[in-house]
Design an enzyme around this catalytic site. Structure first.
Site, mmCIF file in Angstrom:
data_model
loop_
_atom_site.group_PDB
_atom_site.id
_atom_site.type_symbol
_atom_site.label_atom_id
_atom_site.label_comp_id
_atom_site.label_asym_id
_atom_site.label_seq_id
_atom_site.Cartn_x
_atom_site.Cartn_y
_atom_site.Cartn_z
ATOM 1 N N SER A 1 23.624 19.856 41.836
ATOM 2 C CA SER A 1 22.578 19.287 40.967
ATOM 3 C C SER A 1 23.133 18.154 40.101
ATOM 4 C CB SER A 1 21.953 20.377 40.090
ATOM 5 O OG SER A 1 22.914 20.897 39.183
ATOM 6 N N HIS A 2 24.456 18.023 40.009
ATOM 7 C CA HIS A 2 25.034 16.953 39.187
ATOM 8 C C HIS A 2 26.121 16.178 39.939
ATOM 9 C CE1 HIS A 2 22.705 19.166 36.281
ATOM 10 N NE2 HIS A 2 22.682 18.059 35.571
ATOM 11 N N ASP B 1 18.311 21.409 39.698
ATOM 12 C CA ASP B 1 18.199 22.420 40.755
ATOM 13 C C ASP B 1 16.748 22.640 41.152
ATOM 14 O OD1 ASP B 1 20.525 23.510 41.926
ATOM 15 O OD2 ASP B 1 21.110 24.268 39.964
HETATM 16 P P1 NDP Z 1 24.898 27.856 36.856
HETATM 17 O O1 NDP Z 1 23.913 28.911 36.515
HETATM 18 O O2 NDP Z 1 25.030 27.429 38.264
HETATM 19 O O3 NDP Z 1 26.336 28.282 36.350
HETATM 20 C C1 NDP Z 1 26.550 28.563 35.009
HETATM 21 C C2 NDP Z 1 27.970 29.035 34.749
HETATM 22 O O4 NDP Z 1 28.069 30.404 35.127
HETATM 23 C C3 NDP Z 1 29.032 28.293 35.533
HETATM 24 O O5 NDP Z 1 30.171 28.148 34.721
HETATM 25 C C4 NDP Z 1 29.262 29.226 36.716
HETATM 26 O O6 NDP Z 1 30.539 29.093 37.318
HETATM 27 C C5 NDP Z 1 29.126 30.580 36.076
HETATM 28 N N1 NDP Z 1 28.728 31.630 37.005
HETATM 29 C C6 NDP Z 1 27.756 31.587 37.950
HETATM 30 N N2 NDP Z 1 27.693 32.762 38.593
HETATM 31 C C7 NDP Z 1 28.654 33.564 38.050
HETATM 32 C C8 NDP Z 1 29.083 34.893 38.298
HETATM 33 N N3 NDP Z 1 28.520 35.648 39.242
HETATM 34 N N4 NDP Z 1 30.085 35.376 37.550
HETATM 35 C C9 NDP Z 1 30.685 34.627 36.599
HETATM 36 N N5 NDP Z 1 30.323 33.356 36.327
HETATM 37 C C10 NDP Z 1 29.305 32.836 37.037
HETATM 38 O O7 NDP Z 1 24.636 26.557 35.930
HETATM 39 P P2 NDP Z 1 23.261 25.866 35.511
HETATM 40 O O8 NDP Z 1 22.376 25.754 36.690
HETATM 41 O O9 NDP Z 1 22.732 26.508 34.300
HETATM 42 O O10 NDP Z 1 23.815 24.398 35.114
HETATM 43 C C11 NDP Z 1 24.404 23.575 36.098
HETATM 44 C C12 NDP Z 1 24.961 22.320 35.503
HETATM 45 O O11 NDP Z 1 23.899 21.517 35.031
HETATM 46 C C13 NDP Z 1 25.916 22.491 34.318
HETATM 47 O O12 NDP Z 1 27.140 21.887 34.692
HETATM 48 C C14 NDP Z 1 25.265 21.738 33.178
HETATM 49 O O13 NDP Z 1 26.156 21.017 32.336
HETATM 50 C C15 NDP Z 1 24.357 20.780 33.920
HETATM 51 N N6 NDP Z 1 23.221 20.385 33.087
HETATM 52 C C16 NDP Z 1 23.258 19.193 32.447
HETATM 53 C C17 NDP Z 1 22.208 18.821 31.623
HETATM 54 C C18 NDP Z 1 22.228 17.554 30.837
HETATM 55 O O14 NDP Z 1 21.334 17.330 30.054
HETATM 56 N N7 NDP Z 1 23.204 16.694 30.974
HETATM 57 C C19 NDP Z 1 21.041 19.684 31.455
HETATM 58 C C20 NDP Z 1 21.135 20.933 32.155
HETATM 59 C C21 NDP Z 1 22.175 21.259 32.956
HETATM 60 P P3 NDP Z 1 30.678 28.390 38.793
HETATM 61 O O15 NDP Z 1 30.379 26.944 38.568
HETATM 62 O O16 NDP Z 1 32.086 28.683 39.200
HETATM 63 O O17 NDP Z 1 29.657 29.052 39.689
HETATM 64 O O1 PYC Z 2 19.529 19.194 35.395
HETATM 65 O O2 PYC Z 2 18.429 19.737 33.597
HETATM 66 C C1 PYC Z 2 19.135 18.955 34.227
HETATM 67 C C2 PYC Z 2 19.551 17.694 33.594
HETATM 68 C C3 PYC Z 2 18.979 17.042 32.574
HETATM 69 C C4 PYC Z 2 19.708 15.921 32.317
HETATM 70 C C5 PYC Z 2 20.745 15.903 33.200
HETATM 71 N N1 PYC Z 2 20.638 17.009 33.964
#
Ligand code: NDP
Ligand code: PYC
Length: 337
Positions: free
Chosen positions: A47-48, A188
């Site tokens: 997703s990123h 996502d």
């Molecule tokens: P995920 O739910 O995929 O993962 C969240 C965290 O939980 C990760 O560190 C992941 O590690 C860990 N994790 C997942 N499954 C397990 C497990 N079974 N046991 C232990 N740890 C686990 O992330 P999101 O979908 O919430 O977010 C994805 C990305 O989106 C992030 O990097 C975030 O910074 C980015 N984002 C950016 C935004 C922005 O505004 N710039 C806005 C929203 C999101 P692992 O990666 O190893 O699976």
């Molecule tokens: O995936 O929610 C997101 C997001 C917002 C800005 C960058 N990523």
């Protein structure tokens, strides 16, 4: 014929750079943006990863982002460094502010980096990992656009508001987590729509406030926070700490600023760095070793550490390169040419 294209990391990086520089980004922004996109692709944070590149260019094409902005680093207070990104994308602002953040944290034990006026599209783990590589504990947070309803509500107020944490370890990679405070990242949901997949229950509601698993209805309605009222409170905290506290926009204000353009959010980001050596002095190794016993207690029972999947994906990609959907490859090639 495969619907994916295999690339070495160097090829993927060169392609990303060519696309961004052809579209008018300065060399410094091209490098900084491509670095985080390739890091996301390499670590299988789809997703990123490179999927974001067309959106980065779309933000440019609406005339919203300054592709050659030179961020200004301001030594604001003994414990605070600010970077005015001057309406450019955030990765270059972070790169330029990080040395001063590290210097202040080493001197005082704790310091903050406030980035203002930045367009933001990236995952936060590359940043907290970079701070942890300096031996410091790191916390980062940022709002986005108001896509997420508060627990018990039906209308979006919060952004997907990620929070990331890194703890340096004596051996190997740091302990890192990085997650949206929404049930899932917006990116996502978009990938589910692209791939024709249904969402999980509990991720979103439609524009009438009814639960939905349809990504298109979710994108038009509202996303939900993870963990109900707990994620909702964390999302509110991030709005406050990376919004009013640093004099920048909250997600609803970022959405209003976007004015329907549908491009990357524009707001601020807050990062904190803490130096264990200042907190602990000569006792630091003893206490860091205690942290290791907690990590061992997690993994010895078969549970995994956050980021463990990502570090394994990184090792695979370092050895074998990455593969991206052919449609994405063609879209980036078109931008590069
Ligand atoms: P995920 O739910 O995929 O993962 C969240 C965290 O939980 C990760 O560190 C992941 O590690 C860990 N994790 C997942 N499954 C397990 C497990 N079974 N046991 C232990 N740890 C686990 O992330 P999101 O979908 O919430 O977010 C994805 C990305 O989106 C992030 O990097 C975030 O910074 C980015 N984002 C950016 C935004 C922005 O505004 N710039 C806005 C929203 C999101 P692992 O990666 O190893 O699976
Ligand atoms: O995936 O929610 C997101 C997001 C917002 C800005 C960058 N990523």
């Amino acid at each position: 014929m495969s619907d994916h294209i295999a690339l070495s990391l160097a090829e993927a990086h060169a392609l990303g750079c060519k696309a961004l520089s052809s579209q008018g980004f300065s060399a410094a922004h091209t490098q900084a943006i491509t670095d985080v996109l390739i890091a996301g692709q390499r670590d299988e944070c789809h997703s990123h990863g490179l999927y974001r590149l067309p959106g980065v260019v779309q933000t440019l094409k609406t005339g919203k982002v300054d592709p050659v902005a030179m961020p200004e680093v301001i030594d604001h207070a003994p414990g605070v460094v600010r970077v005015d990104a001057r309406f450019g994308f955030s990765p270059l602002a972070f790169n330029l502010g990080r040395p001063k953040l590290v210097e202040k944290a080493r001197r005082q034990g704790i310091a903050a980096l406030a980035i203002n006026n930045c367009y933001h599209f990236s995952a936060l783990w590359p940043e907290v990992e970079a701070i942890a590589a300096e031996g410091l504990v790191a916390l980062a947070m940022t709002p986005s656009h108001s896509w997420v309803a508060p627990a018990g509500g039906k209308r979006p107020v919060f952004g997907t508001n990620p929070i990331a944490f890194a703890w340096p370890r004596p051996e190997g990679p740091p302990f890192v987590f990085d997650f949206a405070t929404s049930a899932i990242a917006r990116g996502d949901i978009e990938l589910h729509r692209r791939d024709g997949k249904q969402l999980h229950e509990g991720w979103a509601i439609d524009s009438e406030g009814n639960p939905t698993t349809d990504p298109t209805a979710a994108l038009a309605g509202a996303m939900l926070t993870f963990g109900g009222h707990k994620g909702s409170a964390l999302a509110a905290m991030i709005e406050l700490m990376a919004g009013p506290l640093i004099g920048d926009l909250m997600s609803a204000e970022s959405m209003a600023y976007d004015a329907g353009a549908g491009v990357a959010p524009m707001h601020g980001e807050l990062l904190l760095a803490l130096d264990p050596k200042v907190f602990l002095g000569e006792d630091a190794p003893k206490h860091i070793a205690r942290a290791e016993t907690m990590f061992e207690a997690i993994v010895e029972q078969g549970a995994r550490l956050p980021s463990q999947r990502r570090f394994a994906a990184r090792a695979q990609s370092d050895a074998n390169g990455v593969s991206i959907p052919k449609s994405l490859y063609e879209a980036i090639m078109a931008l590069a040419n």
